[in-house]
Design an enzyme around this catalytic site. Structure first.
Site, PDB file in Angstrom:
ATOM      1  N   ILE A 245      39.927  35.472  49.494  1.00 50.15           N
ATOM      2  CA  ILE A 245      41.088  34.813  48.888  1.00 50.15           C
ATOM      3  C   ILE A 245      41.241  35.463  47.521  1.00 50.15           C
ATOM      4  O   ILE A 245      40.443  35.227  46.616  1.00 50.15           O
ATOM      5  CB  ILE A 245      40.901  33.296  48.759  1.00 50.15           C
ATOM      6  CG1 ILE A 245      40.820  32.651  50.141  1.00 50.15           C
ATOM      7  CG2 ILE A 245      42.064  32.684  47.972  1.00 50.15           C
ATOM      8  CD1 ILE A 245      40.678  31.136  50.118  1.00 50.15           C
ATOM      9  N   PRO A 246      42.252  36.325  47.358  1.00 49.78           N
ATOM     10  CA  PRO A 246      42.262  37.264  46.220  1.00 49.78           C
ATOM     11  C   PRO A 246      42.751  36.683  44.898  1.00 49.78           C
ATOM     12  O   PRO A 246      43.782  37.074  44.357  1.00 49.78           O
ATOM     13  CB  PRO A 246      43.201  38.370  46.721  1.00 49.78           C
ATOM     14  CG  PRO A 246      44.163  37.651  47.617  1.00 49.78           C
ATOM     15  CD  PRO A 246      43.361  36.567  48.294  1.00 49.78           C
ATOM     16  N   CYS A 247      41.965  35.766  44.326  1.00 56.55           N
ATOM     17  CA  CYS A 247      42.339  35.233  43.016  1.00 56.55           C
ATOM     18  C   CYS A 247      42.262  36.317  41.945  1.00 56.55           C
ATOM     19  O   CYS A 247      42.860  36.181  40.874  1.00 56.55           O
ATOM     20  CB  CYS A 247      41.463  34.048  42.653  1.00 56.55           C
ATOM     21  SG  CYS A 247      39.693  34.345  42.720  1.00 56.55           S
ATOM     22  N   HIS A 248      41.572  37.429  42.248  1.00 58.97           N
ATOM     23  CA  HIS A 248      41.503  38.536  41.290  1.00 58.97           C
ATOM     24  C   HIS A 248      42.854  39.219  41.114  1.00 58.97           C
ATOM     25  O   HIS A 248      43.052  39.957  40.150  1.00 58.97           O
ATOM     26  CB  HIS A 248      40.472  39.570  41.755  1.00 58.97           C
ATOM     27  CG  HIS A 248      40.721  40.088  43.142  1.00 58.97           C
ATOM     28  ND1 HIS A 248      40.200  39.500  44.269  1.00 58.97           N
ATOM     29  CD2 HIS A 248      41.462  41.139  43.585  1.00 58.97           C
ATOM     30  CE1 HIS A 248      40.594  40.167  45.342  1.00 58.97           C
ATOM     31  NE2 HIS A 248      41.357  41.168  44.954  1.00 58.97           N
ATOM     32  N   ARG A 249      43.808  38.978  42.014  1.00 62.44           N
ATOM     33  CA  ARG A 249      45.133  39.604  41.908  1.00 62.44           C
ATOM     34  C   ARG A 249      46.087  38.840  40.988  1.00 62.44           C
ATOM     35  O   ARG A 249      47.253  39.210  40.865  1.00 62.44           O
ATOM     36  CB  ARG A 249      45.759  39.741  43.301  1.00 62.44           C
ATOM     37  CG  ARG A 249      44.991  40.682  44.212  1.00 62.44           C
ATOM     38  CD  ARG A 249      45.587  40.783  45.600  1.00 62.44           C
ATOM     39  NE  ARG A 249      44.663  41.490  46.494  1.00 62.44           N
ATOM     40  CZ  ARG A 249      44.745  41.483  47.818  1.00 62.44           C
ATOM     41  NH1 ARG A 249      45.713  40.804  48.416  1.00 62.44           N
ATOM     42  NH2 ARG A 249      43.862  42.137  48.545  1.00 62.44           N
TER      43      ARG A 249
END
Length: 282
Positions: A245-249
């Protein structure tokens, strides 16, 4: 004993830290190589093998101006952009491929009582990870430095669950993502502990395409709550599924990358690496 992959990541992380701190000066290859105690030739080869691009190109990917340009290019919604990136279908991490199921109210409230959770430790290109799953799918992924502390943090999230040290099919499928293998992404299932609002935010995160970035404000608009930027940020900070789940984006509207639960250098590394993968898929 550290694996060669872990040693390589740590060297690259050190280089990324230096690039982050000095990108305005545009450090050259020799300068960065010297900081990580490698010859320019060896550093160039190692970096290109790890990131899929040259240090010079990576420097562009992690610069403030590049981040701003990515944000400014988003003239359509993230939902539309996800289908208009020119990437192959199997490379997109969005909810048409990754299936989300929320835990029941009882499972949510009682700390995972009656849940049996399998867990295992693995090595990824961004460092060591602990990954856990229920009978319905992945419920937890986190980067860690200390294995004992990593397991205790998992137990803290599901204090009443039963834990078995076991790597299952859900975990195997999810781990393929770290090796740039998106062929079985449609088989990945997530079993998430969160409120309805959190689930909505996490689903929106999955719609941000590989190599793209968004802001808290943009994400709030996407879920139909334009005044909820702060609540969106809190939900992102509650994400228990690192990388997948790409919260880094999600970055600040200024273009600064901002914080990350698993370390700012790791966030920068992931963003730059994904930029390189997206460019290679064009």
């Amino acid at each position: 004993m550290k694996t060669q992959e872990e040693i390589n990541y740590q060297r690259i992380a050190e280089a990324i830290d230096y690039i982050k701190q000095h990108f305005k000066q545009q450090p050259n290859l020799d300068e960065v190589a010297e900081k990580v105690h490698l010859s320019p030739f060896h550093f160039q080869r190692l970096f290109s093998e790890w990131a899929g691009t040259t240090p010079k190109k990576f420097l562009q990917y992690v610069s403030l101006q590049h981040a701003k340009s990515l944000l400014n290019k988003q003239q359509t919604t993230l939902f539309d952009t996800a289908f208009d990136t020119g990437l192959s279908g199997t490379s997109r991490l969005h909810d048409l491929f990754v299936k989300i199921e929320g835990m029941t109210p009882a499972e949510y409230k009682n700390g995972g009582k009656n849940l049996v959770i399998n867990y295992s430790f693995s090595q990824s290109i961004f460092g060591q990870i602990i990954i856990a799953s229920t009978h319905k799918g992945i419920c937890y992924i986190a980067f860690y430095e200390d294995e004992h502390k990593a397991f205790n943090l998992l137990v803290d999230k599901f204090p009443n669950a039963s834990f078995i040290a076991k790597k299952d099919d859900f975990q195997e499928q999810a781990l393929l993502i770290f090796h740039k293998d998106w062929n079985k992404i449609n088989e990945i299932k997530l079993h998430l502990k969160g409120t309805d609002f959190q689930l909505k935010v996490w689903e929106a995160l999955l719609k941000i395409p590989l190599g793209k970035l968004s802001t808290y404000g943009q994400l709030a608009m996407e879920i139909g709550s334009p005044n909820a930027s702060r609540a969106v940020g809190t939900a992102i900070g509650s994400n228990l599924i690192a990388f997948l789940i790409p919260c880094h984006r999600v970055i600040q509207s200024s273009g600064n990358f901002g914080g990350y639960m698993w370390g700012n250098t790791r966030k920068t590394a992931i963003i730059g690496w994904e930029q390189a993968q997206a460019e290679n898929l064009k």
